[in-house]
Scaffold this active site. Structure first.
Site, PDB file in Angstrom:
ATOM      1  N   ASP A 182      19.340  17.166 -32.821  1.00 42.40           N
ATOM      2  CA  ASP A 182      19.542  15.742 -33.064  1.00 42.40           C
ATOM      3  C   ASP A 182      20.840  15.276 -32.415  1.00 42.40           C
ATOM      4  O   ASP A 182      21.748  16.068 -32.149  1.00 42.40           O
ATOM      5  CB  ASP A 182      19.584  15.457 -34.569  1.00 42.40           C
ATOM      6  CG  ASP A 182      18.235  15.660 -35.234  1.00 42.40           C
ATOM      7  OD1 ASP A 182      17.217  15.578 -34.531  1.00 42.40           O
ATOM      8  OD2 ASP A 182      18.210  15.912 -36.449  1.00 42.40           O
ATOM      9  N   GLN A 183      20.950  13.980 -32.190  1.00 39.46           N
ATOM     10  CA  GLN A 183      22.070  13.419 -31.431  1.00 39.46           C
ATOM     11  C   GLN A 183      23.430  13.820 -32.003  1.00 39.46           C
ATOM     12  O   GLN A 183      24.354  14.126 -31.249  1.00 39.46           O
ATOM     13  CB  GLN A 183      21.953  11.890 -31.378  1.00 39.46           C
ATOM     14  CG  GLN A 183      22.992  11.231 -30.486  1.00 39.46           C
ATOM     15  CD  GLN A 183      22.652   9.780 -30.190  1.00 39.46           C
ATOM     16  OE1 GLN A 183      21.531   9.347 -30.410  1.00 39.46           O
ATOM     17  NE2 GLN A 183      23.615   9.029 -29.690  1.00 39.46           N
TER      18      GLN A 183
END
Length: 296
Positions: A137-138
């Site tokens: 995830d970012q």
């Protein structure tokens, strides 16, 4: 362009028919068929029957062509390589230490600024890759695995699917979690919010997460986590459902001034073109601010 591999069979390996050896290397059946039909698999420099035994000390030579793969050349625009921190690199594999705030890959044609764009710049024009094998995830940091050629993509994808690749995460969570255990609740979509997943949500799938508490601060616990499955937001959903959401999680934790504290700490995996060979372990350094948070 083609991709060639020359593999010498180790002394520890028992004799195998050539077809069985290629299957043990996790080469897909359709590729084995193509290699056989076009005689692009040689043993000691000569083409052999697929039923002939390959012995310790023999040399197997493989040649892969772009036509063997649906997408031999990924369409990724290179961007600055300044943020690429390489943890491990061979002629086939690349593991980088992903930074917080960087998306793993583009979502739109021509998009730039993602980790994949940066790695494309690092590899340069001489490499057809990168080909991504895992995603973070970012806001998640840590070890991210890619390949530099298409030939090893299906091999490593099968290694991941068959749980030969172990991903170990570190995370700071809210509250005092103790001991160790396993979360086994299935995870599906949240019917109220398309961004989110939830335990026993829509179209729920099996999800298994192992955990171990390793350190504590006031109202916070550092946990080590192992994934057996790879559902979207799996760690975040399981921990939130247990009453210990990740600190800084924008979707599943209380509103906070902190950023997400989730780090892919260690990858353990087999090398391509090996049978029961030694595993390789790569560890990603923990960010300096990982254990520092506001508590608000």
């Amino acid at each position: 362009m083609d991709w060639t591999y020359t593999i010498t069979i180790p002394s520890s390996q028992a004799p195998l028919p050539l077809r069985q050896l290629l299957s043990a290397w996790l080469i897909p059946k359709h590729l084995i068929h193509d290699l056989r039909i076009s005689q692009r698999v040689l043993v000691n420099g000569a083409y052999r029957s697929m039923n002939q035994l390959v012995m310790a000390g023999d040399t197997v030579h493989l040649t892969f062509l772009p036509a063997d793969f649906a997408e031999p050349f990924p369409d990724v625009d290179p961007d600055s390589a300044a943020t690429v921190a390489v943890l491990y690199e061979t002629t086939d594999l690349l593991i980088i230490n992903k930074t917080r705030g960087s998306k793993t890959h583009p979502n739109q044609p021509g998009e730039r600024g993602t980790t994949l764009n940066h790695v494309a710049a690092y590899l340069g024009d001489d490499e057809p890759g990168p080909y991504i094998l895992s995603r973070l995830d970012q806001e998640t940091t840590g070890a991210l695995m890619m390949t530099k050629t298409p030939a090893v993509v299906p091999i490593m994808v099968r290694n991941i699917a068959e749980k030969r690749v172990q991903r170990t995460y570190l995370a700071w969570v809210h509250g005092q979690l103790t001991g160790s255990g396993t979360f086994t609740d299935p995870i599906g979509r949240d019917p109220q919010d398309k961004r989110k997943r939830q335990v026993n949500g829509l179209n729920a799938q099996s999800a298994i997460t192992h955990y171990e508490a390793v350190d504590h601060q006031a109202n916070a616990t550092l946990v080590k986590l192992w994934l057996e499955t790879g559902r979207t937001h799996q760690l975040r959903v399981h921990l939130a459902a247990a009453g210990h959401p990740l600190i800084g999680d924008p979707l599943y934790a209380p509103i906070s001034q902190d950023r997400l504290r989730l780090h892919c700490w260690r990858l353990t995996f087999p090398q391509p073109f090996t049978v029961d060979g030694p595993l390789t372990t790569v560890t990603a350094p923990i960010p300096a601010d990982f254990g520092v948070f506001s508590g608000k």
